[in-house]
Every structure is written in structure tokens, then in C-alpha cells.
Enzyme design. Sequence first.
Site, PDB file in Angstrom:
ATOM      1  N   HIS A 150      -2.654   6.483   4.333  1.00  0.00           N
ATOM      2  CA  HIS A 150      -1.215   6.590   4.587  1.00  0.00           C
ATOM      3  C   HIS A 150      -0.687   7.876   3.944  1.00  0.00           C
ATOM      4  O   HIS A 150      -1.187   8.311   2.894  1.00  0.00           O
ATOM      5  CB  HIS A 150      -0.453   5.431   3.930  1.00  0.00           C
ATOM      6  CG  HIS A 150      -0.675   4.083   4.552  1.00  0.00           C
ATOM      7  ND1 HIS A 150      -1.415   3.870   5.684  1.00  0.00           N
ATOM      8  CD2 HIS A 150      -0.207   2.857   4.169  1.00  0.00           C
ATOM      9  CE1 HIS A 150      -1.405   2.566   5.977  1.00  0.00           C
ATOM     10  NE2 HIS A 150      -0.678   1.936   5.072  1.00  0.00           N
ATOM     11  N   CYS A 198       0.815  -1.229   0.000  1.00  0.00           N
ATOM     12  CA  CYS A 198       0.000   0.000   0.000  1.00  0.00           C
ATOM     13  C   CYS A 198       0.848   1.278   0.000  1.00  0.00           C
ATOM     14  O   CYS A 198       0.563   2.223  -0.745  1.00  0.00           O
ATOM     15  CB  CYS A 198      -0.960  -0.020   1.181  1.00  0.00           C
ATOM     16  SG  CYS A 198      -0.231  -0.577   2.718  1.00  0.00           S
TER      17      CYS A 198
HETATM   18  N1  LIG Z   1      -5.298  -3.207   5.385  1.00  0.00           N
HETATM   19  C1  LIG Z   1      -4.667  -2.649   4.366  1.00  0.00           C
HETATM   20  O1  LIG Z   1      -4.607  -1.426   4.214  1.00  0.00           O
HETATM   21  C2  LIG Z   1      -3.988  -3.522   3.334  1.00  0.00           C
HETATM   22  C3  LIG Z   1      -3.415  -2.908   2.230  1.00  0.00           C
HETATM   23  C4  LIG Z   1      -2.791  -3.701   1.263  1.00  0.00           C
HETATM   24  C5  LIG Z   1      -2.766  -5.072   1.421  1.00  0.00           C
HETATM   25  N2  LIG Z   1      -3.331  -5.636   2.524  1.00  0.00           N
HETATM   26  C6  LIG Z   1      -3.285  -7.103   2.634  1.00  0.00           C
HETATM   27  O2  LIG Z   1      -4.612  -7.597   2.538  1.00  0.00           O
HETATM   28  C7  LIG Z   1      -4.744  -8.751   3.369  1.00  0.00           C
HETATM   29  C8  LIG Z   1      -5.904  -8.573   4.338  1.00  0.00           C
HETATM   30  O3  LIG Z   1      -5.711  -7.428   5.118  1.00  0.00           O
HETATM   31  P1  LIG Z   1      -6.854  -6.779   6.044  1.00  0.00           P
HETATM   32  O4  LIG Z   1      -6.265  -5.528   6.539  1.00  0.00           O
HETATM   33  O5  LIG Z   1      -8.163  -6.749   5.349  1.00  0.00           O
HETATM   34  O6  LIG Z   1      -6.911  -7.859   7.261  1.00  0.00           O
HETATM   35  P2  LIG Z   1      -8.111  -8.193   8.258  1.00  0.00           P
HETATM   36  O7  LIG Z   1      -8.976  -7.011   8.494  1.00  0.00           O
HETATM   37  O8  LIG Z   1      -7.460  -8.823   9.429  1.00  0.00           O
HETATM   38  O9  LIG Z   1      -8.977  -9.300   7.472  1.00  0.00           O
HETATM   39  C9  LIG Z   1      -8.514 -10.589   7.243  1.00  0.00           C
HETATM   40  C10 LIG Z   1      -9.522 -11.364   6.422  1.00  0.00           C
HETATM   41  O10 LIG Z   1      -8.979 -12.667   6.151  1.00  0.00           O
HETATM   42  C11 LIG Z   1      -9.913 -13.656   6.568  1.00  0.00           C
HETATM   43  N3  LIG Z   1      -9.253 -14.850   7.048  1.00  0.00           N
HETATM   44  C12 LIG Z   1      -8.387 -14.986   8.069  1.00  0.00           C
HETATM   45  N4  LIG Z   1      -8.039 -16.279   8.253  1.00  0.00           N
HETATM   46  C13 LIG Z   1      -8.704 -16.974   7.308  1.00  0.00           C
HETATM   47  C14 LIG Z   1      -8.784 -18.360   6.973  1.00  0.00           C
HETATM   48  N5  LIG Z   1      -8.092 -19.297   7.651  1.00  0.00           N
HETATM   49  N6  LIG Z   1      -9.575 -18.726   5.941  1.00  0.00           N
HETATM   50  C15 LIG Z   1     -10.284 -17.815   5.249  1.00  0.00           C
HETATM   51  N7  LIG Z   1     -10.259 -16.477   5.528  1.00  0.00           N
HETATM   52  C16 LIG Z   1      -9.486 -16.078   6.542  1.00  0.00           C
HETATM   53  C17 LIG Z   1     -10.679 -12.998   7.699  1.00  0.00           C
HETATM   54  O11 LIG Z   1     -11.904 -13.690   7.868  1.00  0.00           O
HETATM   55  P3  LIG Z   1     -12.595 -13.801   9.330  1.00  0.00           P
HETATM   56  O12 LIG Z   1     -13.286 -12.486   9.546  1.00  0.00           O
HETATM   57  O13 LIG Z   1     -13.559 -14.924   9.137  1.00  0.00           O
HETATM   58  O14 LIG Z   1     -11.518 -14.067  10.315  1.00  0.00           O
HETATM   59  C18 LIG Z   1     -10.855 -11.596   7.121  1.00  0.00           C
HETATM   60  O15 LIG Z   1     -11.895 -11.584   6.176  1.00  0.00           O
HETATM   61  C19 LIG Z   1      -3.375  -8.962   4.016  1.00  0.00           C
HETATM   62  O16 LIG Z   1      -2.625  -9.839   3.219  1.00  0.00           O
HETATM   63  C20 LIG Z   1      -2.761  -7.581   3.975  1.00  0.00           C
HETATM   64  O17 LIG Z   1      -1.356  -7.605   3.973  1.00  0.00           O
HETATM   65  C21 LIG Z   1      -3.947  -4.897   3.485  1.00  0.00           C
END
Ligand SMILES: NC(=O)c1ccc[n+]([C@@H]2O[C@H](COP(=O)([O-])OP(=O)(O)OC[C@H]3O[C@@H](n4cnc5c(N)ncnc54)[C@H](OP(=O)(O)O)[C@@H]3O)[C@@H](O)[C@H]2O)c1
Length: 335
Positions: free
Chosen positions: A243, A130
Site C-alpha cells: 500500500h 494495514c
Molecule cells: N490482506 C491484508 O493485507 C490484511 C492486512 C491486515 C489485516 N488483514 C486481516 O487479516 C484477516 C485475513 O485476511 P487475508 O487477506 O489473509 O484473507 P484471505 O486470504 O481471504 O484468508 C482468509 C483465511 O481465513 C480462513 N477462514 C475463513 N473462514 C474460516 C472459518 N470458518 N474457519 C477457519 N478459518 C477460516 C481461510 O481458510 P480457508 O482457506 O480454509 O478458507 C483463510 O486461511 C482479515 O481479518 C483481514 O482484515 C488483512
Amino acid sequence: MNKSPHVAVVGATGAVGIEMIETLEKRHFPVGKLTLLASARSVGKKLPYQGTTVAVQELTKDSYQGIDIALFSAGGGISKEFAPIAAQAGCVVVDNSSAFRMDNSVPLVVPEINAADVKWHKGIIANPNCTTAITLMALYPLHAAFGCRRIFASSYQAVSGTGAKAIEELKKQVDQIVHGQAVTKEVYPHQIAFNVLPHIDSFLANGYTKEEMKMENEGRKIMHHPAFRASVTCVRVPVYRAHSVAVSAEFDTPVTVEAARAVLQKAPGLDVVDEPENKKYPMPLFTSGKYNCEVGRLRKDCALDNGLCFWVSGDQLLKGAALNAVQIAEELMKL
Ligand SMILES: NC(=O)c1ccc[n+]([C@@H]2O[C@H](COP(=O)([O-])OP(=O)(O)OC[C@H]3O[C@@H](n4cnc5c(N)ncnc54)[C@H](OP(=O)(O)O)[C@@H]3O)[C@@H](O)[C@H]2O)c1
């Protein structure tokens, strides 16, 4: 590609997943059918989409039959395990994690910069880090005009970049402090409320963090610029969303502020907000929820030859994740 593709959002309940669903709807992506996948914990949860709700299903190895495009944002481990299975089943994966970004057989794409790279995908396309994506929205047009050699940068990264649990942690800590209670922490190693943490991701042998090295590594791949160098300090700040990055960039040719402004004003996906005399500059409070990134505080760098300083701010849940992923899917529809 099917004209009305069956789209899956993997990690649909997360900070990025929720934005993906909303972005698909807002940009009128021609979704034929929407499947929402997350962990077993979320089965039965219903998420809003186009005036109705869609029930979340558990992600399994058999989730991909009939799915044309899968937008993954459930962490690197899930991507490593499930993205190849999805690609094997004939689905094109747009992956938000860092799992495949530096894989030579996987395009890493910011559509405003290297949309053509989508064409050589083999089933998986990576979405960039990001902070890197937001920085490149301003840096790449300048590089195309003046040839960027290297940058020195510091980031000011919002807690939503860590995910849904980190948003709750900041809210809880602010509440605890306001009520005179002891501060508890689970997500970050230190209190984030009323503090800044010069630590994002794990530390490497060279003293930088993995997050900090993504700017150089991913920047080289996206800009097709193997000599690009970036010295970055990544900092987590108690901001909920968007950010910001302070950048000092050195170019091959001299750059005036006027010439840089003219280039940036024409750059796609970017707004120039640069009237310091009227107290107008980009701020995360106002770039939150916006598709375009904003750049300002343009000035000649007083410590670098051919140098320019700027400040760029963008919604990392959108341009750094969900929006960029949907834009990649839009590029897929053009193939
Ligand atoms: N946040 C950002 O700004 C951002 C920016 C760029 C990239 N990313 C990337 O995007 C990804 C997600 O980030 P996020 O910030 O959205 O995280 P998050 O809010 O913690 O969400 C994680 C998601 O993954 C699911 N998940 C976790 N364990 C799982 C499993 N065993 N099987 C299936 N689904 C599962 C969760 O489902 P449950 O609700 O059921 O647990 C939830 O939907 C990461 O790889 C991160 O590095 C994030």
C-alpha cells in the site's frame, strides 16, 4: 511465556497466514511447535515450514489446548467467536482483524511506536489496520518531534489487502482483457483491472468509509494522541502488493524538509528514499516483500501552515499484518 512456545496460525492458508508462517521462519521466532488452522475446506492441505511441511487442521473450539500464542487472520467474525475462547484457554491472541482494535481492554500495537502497551494485555492484542500502520511508521516519528495536529491523506491500496480471492480476481481480469473477453467480477463491486475504486470497506453516515475512519481512530490509540485528526480517502488500485499513502500533515511547530528528513532517517523500520532528481521515491513494486516501509517526496506543504507532504509505501501483508503480528509476539517473549 514458554521459551519455545507452541504457536498457532489461524487462517494459515490465507494471504496473511502464509506470510505469518514465512515471517516466523525468517525471523527465527523460537517456535516449539507450529499448529496451522483454517476452515474445513483446507484440512489436509500441507504448507511449507522450515524445510518440511505442516498439515492444516480445522479450526474448532477445542483447537487451543496447549497453545501459547495464536496469530489470528481469518476475518473479524472468526476472531470474535474464537479469540475469547483461545484467551480463556490461556493462549495469547494476536489478532489481525478489526474485531478488538477499539476495545479499551485490548492493546493496539505497532511495536516501533507503543511496544510497552503489550504489557497490559489480558489475553488479546490487536494488530492495526494495514494503511494506518504504514502511515504511522512515517507519521509517528514526525509527531514525536513536531506534534502532529491533523493529516489529509489518500491511500493507494493493493488488492492483496482484500485477501487471496482478490489477487486472483485482478489476475483473471487482466487475462480476460488481454484476450478480448468480457470481464467478470466477484470480489469488488466494479472492475479493478485498469481502474481505481474510491471505495474500501462499507460507507458510514458521515460519508467516509469504515477503512477511512480507522486512520483517526486507531491512530489516536496507537500514538496516545486523543486530539489527532485525519481526513482520508481510501482507494483500491490494481497493484498486487504493498500500500502507498500520500499524506499532508500539519504540525504544532514549523517543520523544514531538512529537519523532517533527519528525524525520518533515524526512525526504526523506515527507509528514506527521497531523491526525486534521480527519480528515486518509494514505489509498491519495490517495497513488496520488504520489512521496512519507505518514505519520500518530502516537501513543505504549500497549502498548510507548518505543513509537510510525504509519500509512504509499505508491504501491507508484512508491516500491515504478518510482520507486525510476529513483532508483537517477539515483544511477548520479552515479558
Ligand atoms: N490482506 C491484508 O493485507 C490484511 C492486512 C491486515 C489485516 N488483514 C486481516 O487479516 C484477516 C485475513 O485476511 P487475508 O487477506 O489473509 O484473507 P484471505 O486470504 O481471504 O484468508 C482468509 C483465511 O481465513 C480462513 N477462514 C475463513 N473462514 C474460516 C472459518 N470458518 N474457519 C477457519 N478459518 C477460516 C481461510 O481458510 P480457508 O482457506 O480454509 O478458507 C483463510 O486461511 C482479515 O481479518 C483481514 O482484515 C488483512
